[in-house]
Motif scaffolding. Structure first.
Motif, PDB file in Angstrom:
ATOM      1  N   MET A  32     103.804  34.336  20.658  1.00 51.04           N
ATOM      2  CA  MET A  32     104.147  34.722  22.027  1.00 51.04           C
ATOM      3  C   MET A  32     104.260  33.330  22.980  1.00 51.04           C
ATOM      4  O   MET A  32     105.075  33.189  23.822  1.00 51.04           O
ATOM      5  N   VAL A  33     103.307  32.585  22.838  1.00 49.82           N
ATOM      6  CA  VAL A  33     103.364  31.265  23.569  1.00 49.82           C
ATOM      7  C   VAL A  33     104.640  30.268  23.032  1.00 49.82           C
ATOM      8  O   VAL A  33     105.317  29.958  24.017  1.00 49.82           O
ATOM      9  N   ASP A  34     104.852  30.346  22.187  1.00 46.06           N
ATOM     10  CA  ASP A  34     106.165  29.656  21.455  1.00 46.06           C
ATOM     11  C   ASP A  34     107.593  30.374  22.189  1.00 46.06           C
ATOM     12  O   ASP A  34     108.327  29.569  22.467  1.00 46.06           O
ATOM     13  N   ASN A  35     107.441  31.477  22.626  1.00 45.16           N
ATOM     14  CA  ASN A  35     108.637  31.973  23.241  1.00 45.16           C
ATOM     15  C   ASN A  35     108.415  32.344  24.798  1.00 45.16           C
ATOM     16  O   ASN A  35     109.364  33.144  25.150  1.00 45.16           O
ATOM     17  N   CYS A  36     107.341  31.747  25.388  1.00 45.33           N
ATOM     18  CA  CYS A  36     107.389  31.792  26.910  1.00 45.33           C
ATOM     19  C   CYS A  36     108.337  30.801  27.408  1.00 45.33           C
ATOM     20  O   CYS A  36     108.714  29.691  26.633  1.00 45.33           O
ATOM     21  N   SER A  37     108.364  30.741  28.674  1.00 41.61           N
ATOM     22  CA  SER A  37     109.180  29.704  29.612  1.00 41.61           C
ATOM     23  C   SER A  37     108.315  28.339  29.315  1.00 41.61           C
ATOM     24  O   SER A  37     107.184  28.302  28.970  1.00 41.61           O
ATOM     25  N   GLY A  43     101.463  25.340  30.314  1.00 45.44           N
ATOM     26  CA  GLY A  43     100.016  25.651  30.877  1.00 45.44           C
ATOM     27  C   GLY A  43      98.992  26.330  29.873  1.00 45.44           C
ATOM     28  O   GLY A  43      98.103  25.811  29.860  1.00 45.44           O
ATOM     29  N   SER A  44      99.641  27.121  29.121  1.00 42.76           N
ATOM     30  CA  SER A  44      98.733  27.689  28.249  1.00 42.76           C
ATOM     31  C   SER A  44      98.157  26.808  27.037  1.00 42.76           C
ATOM     32  O   SER A  44      96.943  26.647  26.832  1.00 42.76           O
ATOM     33  N   ARG A  45      99.045  25.736  26.798  1.00 38.42           N
ATOM     34  CA  ARG A  45      98.631  24.722  25.634  1.00 38.42           C
ATOM     35  C   ARG A  45      97.628  23.717  26.408  1.00 38.42           C
ATOM     36  O   ARG A  45      96.781  23.130  25.643  1.00 38.42           O
ATOM     37  N   ARG A  50      90.602  23.569  27.057  1.00 42.08           N
ATOM     38  CA  ARG A  50      89.448  23.308  28.324  1.00 42.08           C
ATOM     39  C   ARG A  50      88.815  24.605  28.554  1.00 42.08           C
ATOM     40  O   ARG A  50      87.502  24.577  28.588  1.00 42.08           O
ATOM     41  N   PHE A  51      89.323  25.902  28.619  1.00 40.46           N
ATOM     42  CA  PHE A  51      88.596  27.032  28.628  1.00 40.46           C
ATOM     43  C   PHE A  51      87.801  27.207  27.287  1.00 40.46           C
ATOM     44  O   PHE A  51      86.353  27.744  27.472  1.00 40.46           O
ATOM     45  N   ASP A  52      88.359  26.942  25.981  1.00 42.90           N
ATOM     46  CA  ASP A  52      87.510  26.784  25.066  1.00 42.90           C
ATOM     47  C   ASP A  52      86.261  26.198  25.158  1.00 42.90           C
ATOM     48  O   ASP A  52      85.292  26.443  24.543  1.00 42.90           O
ATOM     49  N   TYR A  53      86.387  24.814  25.610  1.00 44.58           N
ATOM     50  CA  TYR A  53      85.459  24.007  25.769  1.00 44.58           C
ATOM     51  C   TYR A  53      84.138  24.558  27.013  1.00 44.58           C
ATOM     52  O   TYR A  53      83.259  24.441  26.371  1.00 44.58           O
ATOM     53  N   ILE A  54      84.695  24.713  27.855  1.00 48.28           N
ATOM     54  CA  ILE A  54      83.829  25.505  28.939  1.00 48.28           C
ATOM     55  C   ILE A  54      83.077  26.553  28.424  1.00 48.28           C
ATOM     56  O   ILE A  54      81.736  26.636  28.461  1.00 48.28           O
TER      57      ILE A  54
END
Length: 96
Positions: A32-37, A43-45, A50-54
């Motif tokens: 899904m991420v690979d086929n996004c704009s 943004g997702s990458r 950062r969210f994972d770390y938090i």
């Protein structure tokens, strides 16, 4: 429902339930991420680690170590008026 709340509902709830979750289930998050704009992909990458770390290094360990959960934040979320907007928007969806 004012337009701002309707947009929040559309972007965060309805799109997730109707589009993203079934797509991720079918093909996987990476596909899904690979086929996004480009913007969404970047943004997702950028933000996912950062969210994972938090969550993993700060939030979960704080709770595991006995730090009290801020109940005021939980209550504020549960009582936020956007939930009323979600309810109203859901009434507009076609059955099925």
């Amino acid at each position: 429902v004012d337009n701002g709340k309707a947009e929040v509902v559309n972007e965060s709830v309805i799109e997730a339930v109707d589009s993203l979750c079934p797509y991720m289930h079918y093909r996987g998050v990476a596909f899904m991420v690979d086929n996004c704009s480009f913007t969404a992909k970047t943004g997702s990458r950028k933000w996912a680690p950062r969210f994972d770390y938090i969550l993993e290094q700060l939030a979960y360990t704080a709770v595991d170590n006995g730090k009290a959960v801020n109940e005021d934040l939980i209550k504020a979320f549960e009582e936020h008026k956007v939930h009323d907007a979600v309810t109203e928007c859901c009434k507009l969806r076609p059955p099925g």
